[in-house]
Scaffold this active site. Sequence first.
Site, mmCIF file in Angstrom:
data_model
loop_
_atom_site.group_PDB
_atom_site.id
_atom_site.type_symbol
_atom_site.label_atom_id
_atom_site.label_comp_id
_atom_site.label_asym_id
_atom_site.label_seq_id
_atom_site.Cartn_x
_atom_site.Cartn_y
_atom_site.Cartn_z
ATOM 1 N N ARG A 68 2.384 -5.287 3.510
ATOM 2 C CA ARG A 68 1.075 -5.104 2.878
ATOM 3 C C ARG A 68 1.203 -5.436 1.399
ATOM 4 O O ARG A 68 2.026 -4.845 0.698
ATOM 5 C CB ARG A 68 0.593 -3.668 3.038
ATOM 6 C CG ARG A 68 -0.672 -3.332 2.254
ATOM 7 C CD ARG A 68 -1.045 -1.878 2.381
ATOM 8 N NE ARG A 68 -2.259 -1.531 1.658
ATOM 9 C CZ ARG A 68 -2.330 -0.614 0.688
ATOM 10 N NH1 ARG A 68 -1.245 0.059 0.317
ATOM 11 N NH2 ARG A 68 -3.476 -0.363 0.082
ATOM 12 N N HIS A 90 -6.587 -4.116 -5.445
ATOM 13 C CA HIS A 90 -5.710 -2.974 -5.740
ATOM 14 C C HIS A 90 -5.722 -2.772 -7.248
ATOM 15 O O HIS A 90 -4.698 -2.852 -7.920
ATOM 16 C CB HIS A 90 -4.291 -3.217 -5.224
ATOM 17 C CG HIS A 90 -3.474 -1.963 -5.049
ATOM 18 N ND1 HIS A 90 -2.877 -1.606 -3.860
ATOM 19 C CD2 HIS A 90 -3.156 -0.983 -5.936
ATOM 20 C CE1 HIS A 90 -2.203 -0.464 -4.020
ATOM 21 N NE2 HIS A 90 -2.370 -0.064 -5.261
ATOM 22 N N GLU A 110 -8.051 2.483 -2.231
ATOM 23 C CA GLU A 110 -8.335 3.748 -2.912
ATOM 24 C C GLU A 110 -9.494 3.672 -3.915
ATOM 25 O O GLU A 110 -9.299 3.849 -5.138
ATOM 26 C CB GLU A 110 -7.073 4.271 -3.587
ATOM 27 C CG GLU A 110 -5.938 4.482 -2.628
ATOM 28 C CD GLU A 110 -4.761 5.207 -3.242
ATOM 29 O OE1 GLU A 110 -4.697 5.348 -4.467
ATOM 30 O OE2 GLU A 110 -3.895 5.659 -2.472
ATOM 31 N N ASN A 119 -3.747 6.346 2.944
ATOM 32 C CA ASN A 119 -2.658 6.597 1.995
ATOM 33 C C ASN A 119 -2.494 8.108 1.871
ATOM 34 O O ASN A 119 -3.427 8.793 1.444
ATOM 35 C CB ASN A 119 -2.978 5.987 0.622
ATOM 36 C CG ASN A 119 -2.913 4.480 0.615
ATOM 37 O OD1 ASN A 119 -2.613 3.875 1.642
ATOM 38 N ND2 ASN A 119 -3.173 3.872 -0.534
ATOM 39 N N TYR A 162 0.134 11.226 0.523
ATOM 40 C CA TYR A 162 1.321 11.649 -0.213
ATOM 41 C C TYR A 162 1.528 13.152 -0.105
ATOM 42 O O TYR A 162 2.647 13.625 0.059
ATOM 43 C CB TYR A 162 1.237 11.199 -1.673
ATOM 44 C CG TYR A 162 1.417 9.697 -1.799
ATOM 45 C CD1 TYR A 162 0.334 8.828 -1.656
ATOM 46 C CD2 TYR A 162 2.677 9.143 -2.002
ATOM 47 C CE1 TYR A 162 0.497 7.456 -1.736
ATOM 48 C CE2 TYR A 162 2.857 7.764 -2.085
ATOM 49 C CZ TYR A 162 1.762 6.934 -1.949
ATOM 50 O OH TYR A 162 1.928 5.574 -2.021
ATOM 51 N N GLU A 177 0.113 3.693 3.070
ATOM 52 C CA GLU A 177 1.051 4.146 2.033
ATOM 53 C C GLU A 177 1.536 5.559 2.328
ATOM 54 O O GLU A 177 0.720 6.426 2.654
ATOM 55 C CB GLU A 177 0.432 4.168 0.627
ATOM 56 C CG GLU A 177 0.221 2.835 0.000
ATOM 57 C CD GLU A 177 -0.335 2.931 -1.418
ATOM 58 O OE1 GLU A 177 -0.063 3.936 -2.119
ATOM 59 O OE2 GLU A 177 -1.077 2.009 -1.817
HETATM 60 C C1 LIG Z 1 -2.190 10.510 -5.293
HETATM 61 O O1 LIG Z 1 -1.553 9.532 -4.513
HETATM 62 C C2 LIG Z 1 -2.349 8.383 -4.287
HETATM 63 O O2 LIG Z 1 -2.851 8.396 -2.992
HETATM 64 C C3 LIG Z 1 -1.552 7.158 -4.519
HETATM 65 C C4 LIG Z 1 -0.201 7.039 -4.745
HETATM 66 N N1 LIG Z 1 0.014 5.714 -4.956
HETATM 67 C C5 LIG Z 1 -1.177 5.068 -4.873
HETATM 68 N N2 LIG Z 1 -2.106 5.954 -4.560
HETATM 69 C C6 LIG Z 1 -1.403 3.610 -5.174
HETATM 70 O O3 LIG Z 1 -2.075 2.973 -4.101
HETATM 71 C C7 LIG Z 1 -0.104 2.913 -5.517
HETATM 72 O O4 LIG Z 1 -0.440 1.746 -6.260
HETATM 73 C C8 LIG Z 1 0.821 3.865 -6.280
HETATM 74 O O5 LIG Z 1 1.954 3.193 -6.772
HETATM 75 C C9 LIG Z 1 1.243 4.992 -5.315
HETATM 76 C C10 LIG Z 1 2.277 5.949 -5.907
HETATM 77 O O6 LIG Z 1 1.688 6.666 -6.944
#
Ligand SMILES: CO[C@H](O)c1c[n+]2c([nH]1)[C@H](O)[C@@H](O)[C@H](O)[C@H]2CO
Length: 457
Positions: free
Chosen positions: A88, A132, A177, A299, A301, A365
């Site tokens: 991706r 992005h 996002e 995505n 985390y 992600e």
């Molecule tokens: C709060 O986390 C977010 O969902 C998020 C985390 N991240 C992201 N979005 C972005 O899509 C990436 O470009 C970042 O590098 C990556 C790591 O920070």
Amino acid sequence: MSAQKSYNLQDSGVLRFPEGFVWGAATAAYQIEGAARDDGRGPSIWDTFSRTPGKVHAGHTGDVACDHYHRYPEDVRIMGDLGLHAYRFSISWPRIQPDGAGPANPRGLDFYDRLVDELQGGGITPIVTLYHWDLPQTLEDRGGWTNRETAERFAEYAAIMYSRLGDRVETWTTLNEPWCSAFLGYASGIHAPGRTEPEVSFAAAHHLLLGHGLAVQALRAAGASQIGITLNLAPVLSDDAEAASIVDGLQNRIFLDPVLRGEYPADVVERAGRFTDWSFVKDGDLEIISQPIDLLGVNYYNPQTVTGRAGEPANPVYPGSEGVAFPGADAPKTAMGWPVQPFGLTDLLVRLSHDYPGTPLIITENGAAFDDVVEDGQVHDVGRLSYLDGHLRAAHAAIEAGVDLRGYLVWSLLDNFEWAEGYRKRFGVVHVDYNTQRRTPKDSALWYREVVRRNGL
Ligand SMILES: CO[C@H](O)c1c[n+]2c([nH]1)[C@H](O)[C@@H](O)[C@H](O)[C@H]2CO
């Protein structure tokens, strides 16, 4: 801990993912390409923002990054060595249309032609993100995502990209996002363009979604068959149902509902009413925004932990969240200070399949930053490996619970420009020495290679 349950493990006693499950990795243009002025690329809002004193750690910029623009053959070779099925990546809009409109820059198109051909030569499926976060600065000069016309320019750009790559790229996601673009970019100002105007951030969110819908129409008309959007979604953990619902609305439902149900959630409309009259929503917009899609990129985390607290001011990234506090979670943390709570991924995926049924999901992600050290040419990133292991087990638990999960793309293939953190935070499964551009697969990459080979843990 992730949801623990006894599986009917197959032959070798590992957690087996479904046949055809897609294993890959993800990156984004501004974070890895570099070559910021090469071959006609125009400035993006991140070129401007990263040059604004105090906005990015130590004044880091994406000028060079991982020099992927020149080193992509090596990076594709690494993907092949890891046995990845898919990759991706995002396309730099200002590389294609330096002013965000008008005829395409042939040298910009040529780069993505070469990259897609290199991927195909390596048997790696390209998954394209059209946006992005690197909006052409010229469009921001005209209001950026607060200007409805930007949505129309985005659809034109999408059509250009499909006409060039559509014969070899099957899976297209429009936005990465939109929550970050709207509320980090226009409300809190911690991301480009760095505006702190919550009153316009909801219009930005809407125009991003309108751009998504218009792009879906353009892609579909041109023959695209696999179209999606990627949202950053988080389950909200709280002892206070009202506080949880407020943040769930401002983070998750504000995007899920228009895209998948064709309406904004009433509670969000009401809470945002203190900032906007929503007059930017025109007749027919929500029909466009809720054009059917084939895939929802997720995505994930970590969850959000919140509690109700009278008198608490709004969190700047959640305009309208007055009365909600964000105490943080009692859990191990990554180098970003984010809690490691894999169970949240299971909860999120199960919720999505229950509340928004019928749209296949792919984890676009998931990953973690840890402070890596290169020792004798190796990086023993145990923390990251453990994070990924826990989250894959959580994803497997969701599949076991009936979720239609099609794949997992680790964030990220390479250490890269981590936005306001610059290069000090490393998310890659492959270490990048920014002084030499040397790539070193970390232990997590070598472990992930085995997961891909076995299609399981
Ligand atoms: C709060 O986390 C977010 O969902 C998020 C985390 N991240 C992201 N979005 C972005 O899509 C990436 O470009 C970042 O590098 C990556 C790591 O920070």
